[in-house]
Design a protein around this motif. Sequence first.
Motif, PDB file in Angstrom:
ATOM      1  N   GLN A  90       0.790  -1.221   0.000  1.00  0.00           N
ATOM      2  CA  GLN A  90       0.000   0.000   0.000  1.00  0.00           C
ATOM      3  C   GLN A  90       0.836   1.290   0.000  1.00  0.00           C
ATOM      4  O   GLN A  90       0.717   2.116   0.894  1.00  0.00           O
ATOM      5  N   PRO A  91       1.670   1.510  -1.031  1.00  0.00           N
ATOM      6  CA  PRO A  91       2.454   2.746  -1.075  1.00  0.00           C
ATOM      7  C   PRO A  91       1.592   3.939  -1.494  1.00  0.00           C
ATOM      8  O   PRO A  91       0.828   3.853  -2.459  1.00  0.00           O
ATOM      9  N   TYR A  92       1.698   5.039  -0.752  1.00  0.00           N
ATOM     10  CA  TYR A  92       0.949   6.250  -1.098  1.00  0.00           C
ATOM     11  C   TYR A  92       1.577   7.467  -0.441  1.00  0.00           C
ATOM     12  O   TYR A  92       2.401   7.352   0.466  1.00  0.00           O
ATOM     13  N   VAL A  93       1.155   8.633  -0.906  1.00  0.00           N
ATOM     14  CA  VAL A  93       1.504   9.920  -0.298  1.00  0.00           C
ATOM     15  C   VAL A  93       0.198  10.648  -0.046  1.00  0.00           C
ATOM     16  O   VAL A  93      -0.688  10.662  -0.894  1.00  0.00           O
ATOM     17  N   THR A  94       0.066  11.236   1.139  1.00  0.00           N
ATOM     18  CA  THR A  94      -1.123  12.005   1.486  1.00  0.00           C
ATOM     19  C   THR A  94      -0.725  13.451   1.735  1.00  0.00           C
ATOM     20  O   THR A  94       0.245  13.722   2.454  1.00  0.00           O
TER      21      THR A  94
END
Length: 155
Positions: A90-94
């Motif tokens: 689950q790689p992400y940037v918020t």
Amino acid sequence: MQNTVKILSLCIVLFASFNLQAQSGAENPSTTSTALDSKEGKEKARGYVFVAAKKDDQPNDPYRSQVFTATTGGTASLTLNIPLWHSVKQPYVTFENLTKGTYQRFTTWPGEATYRTTTVTLQAGDQYRLTASIQPNPSDPNDDIDEDVLATLSW
């Protein structure tokens, strides 16, 4: 080749972290400076925030998330390096506006570039949080442990 990519990725993260810490002179690797706007001769605030997450980071690693207050309004450039989405990692940037309670989440789906730049809008005086996240894959011992998520916000 894969080891070269891992080492290069780690060197980039360490170099960027070292530069940001050296320039800010504080624990928080975000910084703000001022420069003259050449068109009007007014002083204009500039700054940047850098976050990085690796799958083998300790929980609550300080480089995974940075909170900052925008000193100027307008558009900002958000540079992202996010591996393809995987249901376990689950790689992400918020990018969150803590003042207004809004957020944008960035992921990379098949067909999208893993390295890209987008723009976001800042409001002077609002408080923001930039967060990078990736999880380890416990079911695959041969999984690339050096895979990382990087984000740089500059204005």
